[in-house]
Design a protein around this motif. Sequence first.
Motif, short mmCIF file in Angstrom:
data_model
loop_
_atom_site.label_atom_id
_atom_site.label_comp_id
_atom_site.label_asym_id
_atom_site.label_seq_id
_atom_site.Cartn_x
_atom_site.Cartn_y
_atom_site.Cartn_z
N LEU A 179 0.92 4.32 -4.64
CA LEU A 179 0.06 4.35 -3.45
C LEU A 179 -0.22 2.95 -2.92
N SER A 180 -0.43 2.00 -3.83
CA SER A 180 -0.68 0.62 -3.39
C SER A 180 0.53 0.06 -2.66
N ARG A 181 1.73 0.33 -3.19
CA ARG A 181 2.95 -0.15 -2.54
C ARG A 181 3.11 0.51 -1.16
N THR A 182 2.83 1.79 -1.10
CA THR A 182 2.96 2.50 0.18
C THR A 182 1.96 1.99 1.21
N MET A 183 0.73 1.73 0.78
CA MET A 183 -0.28 1.19 1.69
C MET A 183 0.15 -0.17 2.24
N SER A 184 0.72 -0.99 1.37
CA SER A 184 1.18 -2.31 1.81
C SER A 184 2.29 -2.18 2.85
N GLU A 185 3.21 -1.25 2.63
CA GLU A 185 4.30 -1.06 3.59
C GLU A 185 3.80 -0.41 4.88
N ALA A 186 2.84 0.51 4.76
CA ALA A 186 2.33 1.23 5.93
C ALA A 186 1.53 0.32 6.87
N LYS A 187 1.05 -0.81 6.33
CA LYS A 187 0.25 -1.72 7.15
C LYS A 187 1.03 -2.23 8.36
N TRP A 188 2.36 -2.37 8.20
CA TRP A 188 3.19 -2.91 9.28
C TRP A 188 4.12 -1.87 9.89
N SER A 189 3.97 -0.61 9.45
CA SER A 189 4.87 0.44 9.91
C SER A 189 4.26 1.23 11.07
N THR A 190 5.14 1.70 11.96
CA THR A 190 4.69 2.58 13.04
C THR A 190 4.71 4.04 12.62
N GLN A 191 5.23 4.33 11.42
CA GLN A 191 5.32 5.70 10.91
C GLN A 191 4.71 5.78 9.50
N PRO A 192 3.41 5.51 9.38
CA PRO A 192 2.81 5.53 8.04
C PRO A 192 2.84 6.90 7.39
N ARG A 193 2.84 7.96 8.20
CA ARG A 193 2.84 9.30 7.62
C ARG A 193 4.12 9.55 6.83
N LEU A 222 -1.04 18.17 2.88
CA LEU A 222 -1.18 16.95 3.69
C LEU A 222 -1.08 17.28 5.17
N GLU A 223 -0.18 18.18 5.54
CA GLU A 223 -0.05 18.60 6.94
C GLU A 223 -1.36 19.18 7.44
N GLN A 224 -1.99 20.01 6.61
CA GLN A 224 -3.27 20.62 7.01
C GLN A 224 -4.36 19.56 7.17
N ILE A 225 -4.37 18.58 6.27
CA ILE A 225 -5.40 17.53 6.32
C ILE A 225 -5.24 16.68 7.58
N LEU A 226 -4.00 16.26 7.86
CA LEU A 226 -3.77 15.40 9.02
C LEU A 226 -3.95 16.16 10.32
N ALA A 227 -3.70 17.47 10.29
CA ALA A 227 -3.91 18.28 11.49
C ALA A 227 -5.40 18.33 11.87
N ASP A 228 -6.27 18.10 10.88
CA ASP A 228 -7.71 18.08 11.15
C ASP A 228 -8.18 16.76 11.73
N GLY A 229 -7.24 15.80 11.88
CA GLY A 229 -7.60 14.54 12.54
C GLY A 229 -7.83 13.36 11.64
N LYS A 230 -7.53 13.47 10.34
CA LYS A 230 -7.71 12.35 9.44
C LYS A 230 -6.69 11.26 9.71
N ASP A 231 -7.11 10.02 9.65
CA ASP A 231 -6.21 8.89 9.81
C ASP A 231 -5.38 8.70 8.55
N VAL A 232 -4.08 8.51 8.70
CA VAL A 232 -3.17 8.44 7.54
C VAL A 232 -3.51 7.26 6.65
N ARG A 233 -3.72 6.10 7.23
CA ARG A 233 -3.99 4.91 6.43
C ARG A 233 -5.33 5.03 5.69
N GLN A 234 -6.34 5.56 6.38
CA GLN A 234 -7.63 5.76 5.73
C GLN A 234 -7.52 6.79 4.62
N PHE A 235 -6.70 7.83 4.83
CA PHE A 235 -6.52 8.84 3.81
C PHE A 235 -5.88 8.23 2.56
#
Length: 541
Positions: free
Chosen positions: A332-346, A266-279
Amino acid sequence: MYTALYRAYRPEVFEEILGQGHIIKILKNQLASDSVSHAYLFCGTRGTGKTTTARILAKGVNCTADGERPCGVCANCTAIKEGTFMDVIEIDAASNNGVENIRELRESVKYPPAVGRKKVYIVDEVHMLSTGAFNALLKTLEEPPENVMFILATTEPQKLPATILSRCMRLDFKRVPEETLVRGMDDICAQKGIEVSQGALRLIAANADGSVRDGLSILDQCISGGQTRVEREDILDFLGTAGEEIFLELTDKITLRQPQEALLLLEQILADGKDVRQFMKDWLSHYRNLLITKFIKNPEDMLNLSPENVDRIRRQSDSLDLADINNAIIELSRTMSEAKWSTQPRILLELCMVKMATDLIDPGSAAPRAGSGTVPRAASRAASGAATGVGSGAASVSKRNSAQAQKETSAEAGNPAEPSQNQSEAEEEPAPEKSYDYDSLWHAIFEEAEASRGSFNLIRSGTRLTEMTDEIFTVVASNAAVGGYVENNRQVLEDLMEKHTGRRRGLRCELEGEDCAPKASDAERLAKIAESKLGLNIEIE
């Protein structure tokens, strides 16, 4: 000025079109027999050749050659290629989608061709027309003048009114197979004098997902770096995306309970510029694909993926239990719902991955799975029995007590015939155990098990049968993750062993140097076997 590869190498005759042989066969036969339709609807995903085929068909009906049409070299074919032929009109329905635009088209239809045999209207992205524009087009599309032909192209045919669909000859363009894409790109690289490895081309084809234009666009980007040779690693650097390969690899690491490797990936993927929420959305879609593939035999159209990517997903789906997919989708669905309002989705995603890989699921949300580190209640009781000194000999002691009880009962019933000591010992001595080829037996058990339980694919190569006694068979697992799956499928393995050997045996699973489960559970299993054979209630304390 530089021309993009997908434009510079656009096919000019039917033979150059990749992967659409079923359509080319129809169109060439219609041209040869002079039976072309007045209206066509070309459907298919992006970059599969709809507009290119429409232009070639326009060449075919206006070609002046005597032989096979289109020839690609006559004056009309050359003018259509250069976009200067007056009788081929291309309309972008995305930007010309109003009623007034269709009215202009209806007025121009009345005039005969200026140069060629037929006037051809190519309407791209036709699904973008408004309802009024469709209604204005209906009558003209149904009964155009004899020397007019319409070719409608769309990526979303379901958005077209049924009245339009019924007036056209529909041809569906398929996604181009990866092997065909690789061959086509290899030919282009050879013409340009650029050396690209087969691994790199296959990676490009996999990410193109059946689209020729997407594949050539990726190739164009990769060879623009100026290298004399392009390798697979270079393609990964240029892409910087999370394609199906990434999701397949990440899901495998979660399934094999490797949270540390999953987090590094995941670190390698996000380092390439992928958006966490989109991922997260894309990964959830991947699990949805795994779910659909488990139940649908041919899900290519439903998943909107190339056949090769569908095969990769099917292989992974076969190796997963439905519970694994269900738990992943819920988490994943629960995490996406929580990440929608979080400043730290990663951080939320990383926590989700650790929970999925270590089975730290909230109580009640999902049942714990194999490898979670929890000890079954029966094993706990067996361990307690082992701590008090009652081991695997308990069952044999109970068996001797049972035999003594049967003797006493027989004597009280007045049975005059007392067995001799030698006869009694012969009866108690078990028959010689049949010898087995452990490898062949274990292979046969897996062959039958895999037909019903896909998760056996994960442990087949990581286990071996090492020992068999009258009551127990021992399986050695290569690592804790495989051992967890063995424990999870204990009942199935014991049932199959009984079916293949004719005798009920308990399973003992061991790691390289240690046990997967407390050995004291063997005593409990022996006690249960003795209970079923002798009809006695045996307790292990």
